[in-house]
Scaffold this motif. Structure first.
Motif, PDB file in Angstrom:
ATOM      1  N   LEU A   1      -4.569   7.575   2.764  1.00  0.00           N
ATOM      2  CA  LEU A   1      -3.605   6.779   2.008  1.00  0.00           C
ATOM      3  C   LEU A   1      -3.406   5.374   2.576  1.00  0.00           C
ATOM      4  CD1 LEU A   1      -0.913   9.551   1.470  1.00  0.00           C
ATOM      5  CD2 LEU A   1      -2.580   8.704  -0.187  1.00  0.00           C
ATOM      6  N   GLY A   2      -4.268   4.963   3.476  1.00  0.00           N
ATOM      7  CA  GLY A   2      -4.120   3.650   4.104  1.00  0.00           C
ATOM      8  C   GLY A   2      -4.079   2.502   3.119  1.00  0.00           C
ATOM      9  N   LEU A   3      -4.835   2.610   2.037  1.00  0.00           N
ATOM     10  CA  LEU A   3      -4.877   1.547   1.035  1.00  0.00           C
ATOM     11  C   LEU A   3      -3.536   1.387   0.334  1.00  0.00           C
ATOM     12  CD1 LEU A   3      -6.647  -0.547  -0.419  1.00  0.00           C
ATOM     13  CD2 LEU A   3      -7.171   1.209  -2.092  1.00  0.00           C
ATOM     14  N   LEU A   4      -2.791   2.457   0.191  1.00  0.00           N
ATOM     15  CA  LEU A   4      -1.502   2.391  -0.494  1.00  0.00           C
ATOM     16  C   LEU A   4      -0.336   2.162   0.450  1.00  0.00           C
ATOM     17  CD1 LEU A   4      -1.971   5.396  -2.925  1.00  0.00           C
ATOM     18  CD2 LEU A   4      -2.204   2.975  -3.455  1.00  0.00           C
ATOM     19  N   ILE A   5      -0.336   2.833   1.584  1.00  0.00           N
ATOM     20  CA  ILE A   5       0.820   2.817   2.471  1.00  0.00           C
ATOM     21  C   ILE A   5       1.038   1.449   3.106  1.00  0.00           C
ATOM     22  CG2 ILE A   5       1.747   3.739   4.618  1.00  0.00           C
ATOM     23  CD1 ILE A   5       0.523   6.409   3.866  1.00  0.00           C
ATOM     24  N   VAL A   6       0.004   0.851   3.649  1.00  0.00           N
ATOM     25  CA  VAL A   6       0.178  -0.411   4.371  1.00  0.00           C
ATOM     26  C   VAL A   6       0.732  -1.505   3.465  1.00  0.00           C
ATOM     27  CG1 VAL A   6      -1.004  -2.216   5.671  1.00  0.00           C
ATOM     28  CG2 VAL A   6      -1.485   0.169   6.165  1.00  0.00           C
ATOM     29  N   PRO A   7       0.124  -1.787   2.296  1.00  0.00           N
ATOM     30  CA  PRO A   7       0.702  -2.847   1.454  1.00  0.00           C
ATOM     31  C   PRO A   7       2.115  -2.518   0.955  1.00  0.00           C
ATOM     32  CG  PRO A   7      -1.530  -2.345   0.748  1.00  0.00           C
ATOM     33  CD  PRO A   7      -1.139  -1.308   1.757  1.00  0.00           C
ATOM     34  N   LEU A   8       2.383  -1.243   0.667  1.00  0.00           N
ATOM     35  CA  LEU A   8       3.721  -0.877   0.202  1.00  0.00           C
ATOM     36  C   LEU A   8       4.774  -1.124   1.271  1.00  0.00           C
ATOM     37  CD1 LEU A   8       3.138   2.405  -1.829  1.00  0.00           C
ATOM     38  CD2 LEU A   8       3.865   0.189  -2.705  1.00  0.00           C
ATOM     39  N   LEU A   9       4.487  -0.739   2.508  1.00  0.00           N
ATOM     40  CA  LEU A   9       5.478  -0.894   3.561  1.00  0.00           C
ATOM     41  C   LEU A   9       5.620  -2.341   3.998  1.00  0.00           C
ATOM     42  CD1 LEU A   9       4.789   2.307   5.654  1.00  0.00           C
ATOM     43  CD2 LEU A   9       6.594   1.883   3.992  1.00  0.00           C
TER      44      LEU A   9
ATOM     45  N   GLY B   1       5.088  -4.805   1.979  1.00  0.00           N
ATOM     46  CA  GLY B   1       5.808  -5.350   0.832  1.00  0.00           C
ATOM     47  C   GLY B   1       7.290  -5.020   0.886  1.00  0.00           C
ATOM     48  N   ALA B   2       7.627  -3.808   1.336  1.00  0.00           N
ATOM     49  CA  ALA B   2       9.036  -3.430   1.461  1.00  0.00           C
ATOM     50  C   ALA B   2       9.739  -4.332   2.459  1.00  0.00           C
ATOM     51  CB  ALA B   2       9.160  -1.970   1.885  1.00  0.00           C
ATOM     52  N   GLY B   3       9.073  -4.651   3.545  1.00  0.00           N
ATOM     53  CA  GLY B   3       9.650  -5.566   4.534  1.00  0.00           C
ATOM     54  C   GLY B   3       9.842  -6.963   3.979  1.00  0.00           C
ATOM     55  N   ILE B   4       8.889  -7.425   3.180  1.00  0.00           N
ATOM     56  CA  ILE B   4       8.996  -8.761   2.585  1.00  0.00           C
ATOM     57  C   ILE B   4      10.116  -8.789   1.546  1.00  0.00           C
ATOM     58  CG2 ILE B   4       7.789 -10.439   1.132  1.00  0.00           C
ATOM     59  CD1 ILE B   4       5.213  -9.609   2.646  1.00  0.00           C
TER      60      ILE B   4
ATOM     61  N   THR C   1       8.859  -3.240   9.639  1.00  0.00           N
ATOM     62  CA  THR C   1       8.127  -2.828  10.837  1.00  0.00           C
ATOM     63  C   THR C   1       8.481  -1.400  11.224  1.00  0.00           C
ATOM     64  OG1 THR C   1       8.078  -5.125  11.598  1.00  0.00           O
ATOM     65  CG2 THR C   1       7.665  -3.426  13.246  1.00  0.00           C
ATOM     66  N   VAL C   2       9.764  -1.080  11.196  1.00  0.00           N
ATOM     67  CA  VAL C   2      10.204   0.280  11.525  1.00  0.00           C
ATOM     68  C   VAL C   2       9.656   1.274  10.500  1.00  0.00           C
ATOM     69  CG1 VAL C   2      12.235   1.767  11.715  1.00  0.00           C
ATOM     70  CG2 VAL C   2      12.229  -0.484  12.785  1.00  0.00           C
TER      71      VAL C   2
ATOM     72  N   VAL D   1       7.442   4.621  11.407  1.00  0.00           N
ATOM     73  CA  VAL D   1       7.916   5.966  11.068  1.00  0.00           C
ATOM     74  C   VAL D   1       6.980   6.649  10.077  1.00  0.00           C
ATOM     75  CG1 VAL D   1       9.791   7.236   9.952  1.00  0.00           C
ATOM     76  CG2 VAL D   1      10.314   5.437  11.599  1.00  0.00           C
ATOM     77  N   VAL D   2       6.660   5.966   8.989  1.00  0.00           N
ATOM     78  CA  VAL D   2       5.798   6.578   7.970  1.00  0.00           C
ATOM     79  C   VAL D   2       4.378   6.749   8.508  1.00  0.00           C
ATOM     80  CG1 VAL D   2       4.802   6.267   5.672  1.00  0.00           C
ATOM     81  CG2 VAL D   2       7.197   5.734   6.075  1.00  0.00           C
ATOM     82  N   GLY D   3       3.890   5.773   9.264  1.00  0.00           N
ATOM     83  CA  GLY D   3       2.547   5.882   9.837  1.00  0.00           C
ATOM     84  C   GLY D   3       2.401   7.072  10.756  1.00  0.00           C
ATOM     85  N   ARG D   4       3.399   7.273  11.617  1.00  0.00           N
ATOM     86  CA  ARG D   4       3.344   8.434  12.510  1.00  0.00           C
ATOM     87  C   ARG D   4       3.445   9.738  11.724  1.00  0.00           C
ATOM     88  NH1 ARG D   4       7.016   6.646  17.703  1.00  0.00           N
ATOM     89  NH2 ARG D   4       5.494   5.159  18.536  1.00  0.00           N
ATOM     90  N   ALA D   5       4.244   9.727  10.662  1.00  0.00           N
ATOM     91  CA  ALA D   5       4.414  10.953   9.865  1.00  0.00           C
ATOM     92  C   ALA D   5       3.121  11.331   9.151  1.00  0.00           C
ATOM     93  CB  ALA D   5       5.543  10.773   8.855  1.00  0.00           C
ATOM     94  N   VAL D   6       2.443  10.355   8.551  1.00  0.00           N
ATOM     95  CA  VAL D   6       1.237  10.699   7.790  1.00  0.00           C
ATOM     96  C   VAL D   6       0.024  10.930   8.695  1.00  0.00           C
ATOM     97  CG1 VAL D   6       1.995   9.553   5.689  1.00  0.00           C
ATOM     98  CG2 VAL D   6       0.561   8.305   7.302  1.00  0.00           C
TER      99      VAL D   6
END
Length: 90
Positions: free
Chosen positions: A9-17, A19-22, A45-46, A50-55
Protein backbone atom coordinates in the motif's frame (compact mmCIF):
# COMPACT_ATOMS: atom_id res chain seq x y z
CA UNK A 1 9.06 9.05 -18.34
CA UNK A 2 8.36 8.85 -14.61
CA UNK A 3 8.90 5.52 -12.94
CA UNK A 4 7.06 4.90 -9.67
CA UNK A 5 8.11 1.86 -7.67
CA UNK A 6 6.06 0.63 -4.73
CA UNK A 7 5.12 -2.48 -2.84
CA UNK A 8 1.90 -3.13 -0.96
CA UNK A 9 0.00 0.00 0.00
CA UNK A 10 3.00 2.32 -0.22
CA UNK A 11 1.61 4.07 -3.29
CA UNK A 12 -1.54 5.06 -1.40
CA UNK A 13 -0.41 5.53 2.19
CA UNK A 14 2.53 7.89 1.72
CA UNK A 15 0.75 10.52 -0.42
CA UNK A 16 -2.38 10.34 1.75
CA UNK A 17 -0.51 10.89 5.00
CA UNK A 18 1.76 13.59 3.60
CA UNK A 19 -1.36 15.19 2.13
CA UNK A 20 -3.05 14.98 5.54
CA UNK A 21 -0.14 16.87 7.05
CA UNK A 22 -0.31 19.53 4.35
CA UNK A 23 -4.10 19.93 4.74
CA UNK A 24 -3.73 20.15 8.53
CA UNK A 25 -0.99 22.74 8.03
CA UNK A 26 -3.28 24.84 5.82
CA UNK A 27 -6.21 24.74 8.27
CA UNK A 28 -4.12 25.23 11.40
CA UNK A 29 -2.12 27.95 9.65
CA UNK A 30 -5.34 29.88 9.09
CA UNK A 31 -6.37 29.46 12.72
CA UNK A 32 -3.08 29.82 14.62
CA UNK A 33 -0.87 31.65 12.16
CA UNK A 34 2.61 30.50 11.17
CA UNK A 35 3.03 28.06 14.08
CA UNK A 36 -0.12 26.23 12.97
CA UNK A 37 1.63 25.26 9.75
CA UNK A 38 4.43 23.58 11.68
CA UNK A 39 1.95 21.83 13.96
CA UNK A 40 0.02 20.52 10.95
CA UNK A 41 3.20 19.14 9.40
CA UNK A 42 4.11 17.55 12.73
CA UNK A 43 0.69 15.87 12.85
CA UNK A 44 1.34 14.40 9.39
CA UNK A 45 4.75 13.20 10.53
CA UNK A 46 3.25 11.40 13.53
CA UNK A 47 0.59 9.86 11.26
CA UNK A 48 3.32 8.51 8.96
CA UNK A 49 5.13 6.92 11.88
CA UNK A 50 2.05 5.37 13.51
CA UNK A 51 0.36 4.10 10.34
CA UNK A 52 3.67 3.01 8.80
CA UNK A 53 4.58 0.92 11.81
CA UNK A 54 1.07 -0.55 11.92
CA UNK A 55 1.01 -1.65 8.28
CA UNK A 56 4.61 -2.87 8.22
CA UNK A 57 4.52 -4.98 11.36
CA UNK A 58 5.00 -8.70 10.92
CA UNK A 59 7.46 -7.93 8.12
CA UNK A 60 4.87 -6.80 5.58
CA UNK A 61 6.27 -4.74 2.73
CA UNK A 62 4.58 -1.40 2.15
CA UNK A 63 7.15 0.87 0.52
CA UNK A 64 7.47 3.71 -1.95
CA UNK A 65 10.74 3.79 -3.92
CA UNK A 66 12.06 1.10 -1.59
CA UNK A 67 11.56 3.24 1.51
CA UNK A 68 9.19 1.80 4.14
CA UNK A 69 6.17 4.00 4.90
CA UNK A 70 7.27 4.90 8.44
CA UNK A 71 10.65 6.13 7.18
CA UNK A 72 8.97 8.75 5.00
CA UNK A 73 8.34 10.53 8.31
CA UNK A 74 12.01 11.57 8.32
CA UNK A 75 11.45 13.48 5.08
CA UNK A 76 8.32 15.21 6.35
CA UNK A 77 10.00 15.79 9.71
CA UNK A 78 12.78 17.66 7.90
CA UNK A 79 10.22 20.00 6.33
CA UNK A 80 8.58 20.45 9.74
CA UNK A 81 11.90 21.44 11.30
CA UNK A 82 12.69 23.69 8.32
CA UNK A 83 9.36 25.49 8.74
CA UNK A 84 10.12 26.07 12.43
CA UNK A 85 13.54 27.50 11.54
CA UNK A 86 11.92 29.81 9.00
CA UNK A 87 9.42 31.03 11.61
CA UNK A 88 12.17 31.68 14.17
CA UNK A 89 14.39 33.56 11.73
CA UNK A 90 11.68 35.83 10.38
Amino acid sequence: MLLIVWTGLGLLIVPLLIGAGIVAAMFLGDIFGPIGTSVGLAIGTVLLIVVGRAVNRHHNEHTLYGIPVQHWAWIQGFFTAFSIVLILTS
